[in-house]
Design a protein around this motif. Structure first.
Motif, PDB file in Angstrom:
ATOM      1  N   LEU A  86       0.846  -1.194   0.000  1.00 43.61           N
ATOM      2  CA  LEU A  86       0.000   0.000   0.000  1.00 43.61           C
ATOM      3  C   LEU A  86       0.880   1.242   0.000  1.00 43.61           C
ATOM      4  CD1 LEU A  86      -2.987   1.098   0.333  1.00 43.61           C
ATOM      5  CD2 LEU A  86      -2.460   1.248   2.787  1.00 43.61           C
ATOM      6  N   ALA A  87       0.597   2.161  -0.933  1.00 37.10           N
ATOM      7  CA  ALA A  87       1.258   3.462  -0.931  1.00 37.10           C
ATOM      8  C   ALA A  87       0.512   4.384   0.026  1.00 37.10           C
ATOM      9  CB  ALA A  87       1.281   4.060  -2.328  1.00 37.10           C
ATOM     10  N   VAL A  88       1.251   5.148   0.799  1.00 29.48           N
ATOM     11  CA  VAL A  88       0.670   6.118   1.721  1.00 29.48           C
ATOM     12  C   VAL A  88       1.316   7.467   1.444  1.00 29.48           C
ATOM     13  CG1 VAL A  88       0.418   6.846   4.131  1.00 29.48           C
ATOM     14  CG2 VAL A  88       0.153   4.429   3.520  1.00 29.48           C
ATOM     15  N   ASN A  89       0.470   8.458   1.185  1.00 26.67           N
ATOM     16  CA  ASN A  89       0.966   9.815   1.000  1.00 26.67           C
ATOM     17  C   ASN A  89       0.384  10.724   2.067  1.00 26.67           C
ATOM     18  OD1 ASN A  89       0.195  12.742  -0.407  1.00 26.67           O
ATOM     19  ND2 ASN A  89       2.313  12.072  -0.684  1.00 26.67           N
ATOM     20  N   ILE A  90       1.266  11.485   2.701  1.00 29.28           N
ATOM     21  CA  ILE A  90       0.836  12.560   3.579  1.00 29.28           C
ATOM     22  C   ILE A  90       1.010  13.850   2.788  1.00 29.28           C
ATOM     23  CG2 ILE A  90       1.197  13.766   5.750  1.00 29.28           C
ATOM     24  CD1 ILE A  90       2.285  11.106   6.852  1.00 29.28           C
ATOM     25  N   GLN A 102       8.784  10.982   2.833  1.00 29.34           N
ATOM     26  CA  GLN A 102       8.761  11.987   1.781  1.00 29.34           C
ATOM     27  C   GLN A 102       7.312  12.360   1.521  1.00 29.34           C
ATOM     28  OE1 GLN A 102      10.199  10.932  -2.139  1.00 29.34           O
ATOM     29  NE2 GLN A 102      10.660  13.073  -2.637  1.00 29.34           N
ATOM     30  N   ALA A 103       6.964  13.613   1.815  1.00 26.66           N
ATOM     31  CA  ALA A 103       5.587  14.090   1.681  1.00 26.66           C
ATOM     32  C   ALA A 103       5.424  14.899   0.402  1.00 26.66           C
ATOM     33  CB  ALA A 103       5.211  14.936   2.897  1.00 26.66           C
ATOM     34  N   THR A 104       4.190  15.293   0.139  1.00 24.41           N
ATOM     35  CA  THR A 104       3.870  16.194  -0.973  1.00 24.41           C
ATOM     36  C   THR A 104       3.202  17.426  -0.385  1.00 24.41           C
ATOM     37  OG1 THR A 104       3.561  14.350  -2.514  1.00 24.41           O
ATOM     38  CG2 THR A 104       2.603  16.486  -3.133  1.00 24.41           C
ATOM     39  N   PHE A 105       3.887  18.571  -0.441  1.00 21.30           N
ATOM     40  CA  PHE A 105       3.344  19.816   0.092  1.00 21.30           C
ATOM     41  C   PHE A 105       2.596  20.549  -1.014  1.00 21.30           C
ATOM     42  CE2 PHE A 105       6.173  18.890   3.522  1.00 21.30           C
ATOM     43  CZ  PHE A 105       5.773  19.656   4.612  1.00 21.30           C
ATOM     44  N   SER A 135       6.041  10.342  -1.849  1.00 25.57           N
ATOM     45  CA  SER A 135       5.379  11.462  -2.519  1.00 25.57           C
ATOM     46  C   SER A 135       4.391  10.954  -3.559  1.00 25.57           C
ATOM     47  CB  SER A 135       6.416  12.359  -3.193  1.00 25.57           C
ATOM     48  OG  SER A 135       7.039  11.658  -4.264  1.00 25.57           O
ATOM     49  N   LEU A 136       3.463  11.821  -3.940  1.00 21.72           N
ATOM     50  CA  LEU A 136       2.489  11.418  -4.954  1.00 21.72           C
ATOM     51  C   LEU A 136       3.118  11.338  -6.340  1.00 21.72           C
ATOM     52  CD1 LEU A 136      -0.913  13.097  -4.010  1.00 21.72           C
ATOM     53  CD2 LEU A 136      -0.231  10.701  -3.819  1.00 21.72           C
ATOM     54  N   GLU A 137       4.170  12.109  -6.605  1.00 21.40           N
ATOM     55  CA  GLU A 137       4.813  11.957  -7.911  1.00 21.40           C
ATOM     56  C   GLU A 137       5.454  10.578  -8.022  1.00 21.40           C
ATOM     57  OE1 GLU A 137       7.801  14.826  -8.737  1.00 21.40           O
ATOM     58  OE2 GLU A 137       8.889  14.531  -6.868  1.00 21.40           O
ATOM     59  N   ASN A 138       5.991  10.038  -6.922  1.00 24.90           N
ATOM     60  CA  ASN A 138       6.531   8.685  -6.953  1.00 24.90           C
ATOM     61  C   ASN A 138       5.425   7.656  -7.156  1.00 24.90           C
ATOM     62  OD1 ASN A 138       9.159   9.543  -6.590  1.00 24.90           O
ATOM     63  ND2 ASN A 138       9.173   9.178  -4.391  1.00 24.90           N
ATOM     64  N   VAL A 139       4.290   7.875  -6.508  1.00 29.32           N
ATOM     65  CA  VAL A 139       3.158   6.971  -6.702  1.00 29.32           C
ATOM     66  C   VAL A 139       2.691   7.037  -8.154  1.00 29.32           C
ATOM     67  CG1 VAL A 139       0.807   6.412  -5.992  1.00 29.32           C
ATOM     68  CG2 VAL A 139       2.467   7.200  -4.292  1.00 29.32           C
TER      69      VAL A 139
END
Length: 279
Positions: A11-15, A61-64, A269-273
């Motif tokens: 599961l991918a998790v992005n904050i 690694q988050a996505t701001f 990060s969402l770009e990695n996802v």
């Protein structure tokens, strides 16, 4: 369609912190008094450092999602996010309410935002999150014209990335799904957002919900996604000025500990996802 996650990841998790600072009070609520601006200042000067410390502690690694107004108003604090290696995604100019804009104004503000990303980040953003979590009739076309790879504003799924479609509305005969949009949707949920549950805005939002109950709900949703949505993505939205309050950040860290104690979780990060999407 499940994502093709790295080997061993379930599961991918992005904050995804929405680093709004002053802009949310300007754009979303029309509040410009010193009291509201001080809440935006807390967001930048207290909330962001506390979040960055938690992210560093757990190697996240988050996505701001950051309005360009925030970049220009708090450049040093914004630079600290860049230095920590987090993704910066688009979140409007000044947290404008997109459905209220005419198409020309929406396009003009997007052009300004892209230019400010190039100035402060050094490159264009790959992802977009609507400041109001809503679109106008022109938004899909604008996002495609600027070549965005993904969006994180819509709610057509809960834990699965998907391709959104334009919808032709017909109240008498039923709606029709038309041509797909050339980007990937990373879905959000008001149930996975701290702000509406924890903030008090007189006459608008009567919170606060208790952080313990909110984290309990987040934990239930994460556990469900982990057990039942392999190849999915769990997107959590937080706001530095909200989750960064002392009693909130303590509970939030406990939630992070719960996540990292599960094998096969990819906190990224969402770009990695997005890069794991297989057409």
């Amino acid at each position: 369609m499940p994502l093709n996650l790295p080997e061993g990841k379930r599961l991918a998790v992005n904050i995804g912190p929405d680093f709004d600072a002053h802009s949310a009070w300007h754009g979303a609520f029309g509040r410009n008094t010193p009291s509201y601006l001080s809440r935006g200042e807390f967001d930048a000067e207290v909330g962001v450092p506390r979040l960055l410390a938690v992210f560093d502690k757990y190697d996240i690694q988050a996505t701001f999602f950051t309005p360009t107004h925030t970049m220009a108003t708090f450049p040093a604090r914004f630079e600290s996010i860049l230095e920590a290696g987090h993704e910066i995604a688009a979140h409007g100019c000044y947290h404008e309410n997109i459905p209220s804009l005419d198409p020309d104004e929406e396009r003009r503000l997007m052009e300004i935002a892209i230019g400010q990303h190039e100035k402060y980040v050094g490159k264009r953003p790959r992802g977009f999150r609507s400041p109001a979590w809503d679109f106008s009739d022109a938004t899909f076309d604008i996002l495609e014209s600027w070549g965005f790879d993904y969006d994180s504003s819509l709610m057509g799924r809960d834990f699965q990335a998907y391709v959104p479609h334009r919808v032709e509305i017909d109240l008498e005969n039923g709606n029709t799904f038309r041509n797909p949009v050339n980007l990937i949707e990373m879905p959000v949920s008001w149930y996975l957002d701290d702000f509406p549950h924890l903030e008090f805005i007189p006459g608008i939002n009567h919170g606060p919900f208790t952080i313990d109950q909110l984290v309990k709900d987040w934990t239930t949703q994460f556990d469900y996604a982990y057990e039942n949505e392999p190849g999915g993505v769990f997107c959590l939205t937080v706001h530095p000025g909200t989750i960064g309050r002392a009693h909130h950040i303590v509970a939030f860290e406990k939630f992070i500990q719960h996540i990292v104690n599960h094998d096969g979780v990819w906190l990224t990060s969402l770009e990695n996802v997005r890069d794991t999407w297989a057409d």
